[in-house]
Design a protein around this motif. Sequence first.
Motif, mmCIF file in Angstrom:
data_model
loop_
_atom_site.group_PDB
_atom_site.id
_atom_site.type_symbol
_atom_site.label_atom_id
_atom_site.label_comp_id
_atom_site.label_asym_id
_atom_site.label_seq_id
_atom_site.Cartn_x
_atom_site.Cartn_y
_atom_site.Cartn_z
ATOM 1 N N HIS A 84 -2.999 -10.841 -0.816
ATOM 2 C CA HIS A 84 -3.649 -10.397 -2.046
ATOM 3 C C HIS A 84 -4.983 -11.098 -2.254
ATOM 4 C CE1 HIS A 84 -4.642 -9.657 -6.188
ATOM 5 N NE2 HIS A 84 -4.479 -10.935 -6.474
ATOM 6 N N THR A 101 -4.087 -4.788 1.105
ATOM 7 C CA THR A 101 -3.301 -4.356 -0.055
ATOM 8 C C THR A 101 -1.895 -3.957 0.362
ATOM 9 O OG1 THR A 101 -5.266 -3.592 -1.258
ATOM 10 C CG2 THR A 101 -3.147 -2.644 -1.917
ATOM 11 N N THR A 156 -3.242 -8.094 -9.429
ATOM 12 C CA THR A 156 -2.287 -7.018 -9.182
ATOM 13 C C THR A 156 -0.884 -7.547 -9.422
ATOM 14 O OG1 THR A 156 -1.805 -7.508 -6.850
ATOM 15 C CG2 THR A 156 -3.810 -6.218 -7.302
ATOM 16 N N GLU A 158 1.304 -8.044 -7.340
ATOM 17 C CA GLU A 158 1.700 -8.979 -6.284
ATOM 18 C C GLU A 158 1.323 -10.420 -6.609
ATOM 19 O OE1 GLU A 158 2.294 -5.244 -5.221
ATOM 20 O OE2 GLU A 158 0.190 -5.874 -5.417
ATOM 21 N N ASP A 178 0.689 -1.871 -11.806
ATOM 22 C CA ASP A 178 -0.607 -1.526 -11.241
ATOM 23 C C ASP A 178 -1.047 -0.228 -11.904
ATOM 24 O OD1 ASP A 178 -0.860 -3.676 -9.536
ATOM 25 O OD2 ASP A 178 -0.219 -2.593 -7.742
ATOM 26 N N GLY A 183 -4.630 -2.651 -7.892
ATOM 27 C CA GLY A 183 -3.669 -2.777 -6.812
ATOM 28 C C GLY A 183 -3.527 -1.510 -5.999
#
Length: 357
Positions: A84, A101, A156, A158, A178, A183
Amino acid sequence: MVQQLERDERVRDAIAHWAPRFITNGVDYNDFVRVTSGVTTWEEWLPAWVSNGEDYAERAREAEQLGRTRTAGELWNQAALSYHFAKFVWMLDMERYEEATHLSVKALRGAHRLLDATAERIEIPFEDGKTLVGNLRRPEGDRAPLVLLLPGLDSTKEEFFGWENVFLSRGLATFSLDGPGQGETGLSTYIYPNYEVAVTAAIDVLEQRDDIDAARIGAAGVSLGGYYAPRAAAYEKRLKAVVGISGPFDFASNWDNMPQQTRETVCHHTGAATMEEGREKAGELNLYDAAGLIDQPFLAITGRNDRLIPWEQTQRQAADAPGGEFVLYDDGNHVCNNIPWKYRPLTADWLKEKLAL
């Protein structure tokens, strides 16, 4: 050893602006120092962090083969963070950006699979045939209150595993979203100034579940997500309480002082063809009409040392909102990521109290 002065401006800015954010969200400090010490040009940033992610992914696979599932899950989360942060404001090669991504999404799913049996990926139908994606996690017990966690310009879902745990430990379910321009959803959408439409779409799906309490839904957003959360509350009244952390009142107000990477990222995620168009699109992200409609409990938090969104911008959010409260940490930076032990418990405790029946 590479000296700081030999690094190009973008690398220096990335280290200066975002080091606390990396560490707060789970990147090991030693990793941060080691990886960045070998990066002298911005072109080298993504490959260096992807390589770090690959190292973690390989160790995760080895640990899983040995039946060390906890270790493997933790390593997958580290891989997700590295992938990320490889691409979070890196706009030089969009094929490599998209690849990183997908690597981050896949790695976090490995962490969820091994660390949290409740974690669930949910795809939400959206406008024009698009799909929003979010991760739902739930605490023990039935029908927990739910907090939507809203990323900002370059964060995002993540990035949020550790932040989610703060809410889960207090009995709150989380849904990290997202939204448009964010993201993996951002691979096919641009930013929506009227972010409430994404929140409405998410709530429409989530309120059908019997394992969360749809009467007790709140939201918390960071950075530009600190605009999205109060903006959504102005128009989506199923949100019962919201927190915005270092959010702008008018996103374009500090345009000239933003790092070059941030301005480039705004252009990419808004679809702007030039910097001037990017500034104009950033200016569409404002609360001039919306702030007065935020009558739910609303907590705005920021740090006096915020160099990306001046603290006065976040203060104005609370001042103009009928339900607004304001907390300023004199020692805080952007999103107060240098003092997470202050803002994170406050955010979760405040929302738990406001969402209590």
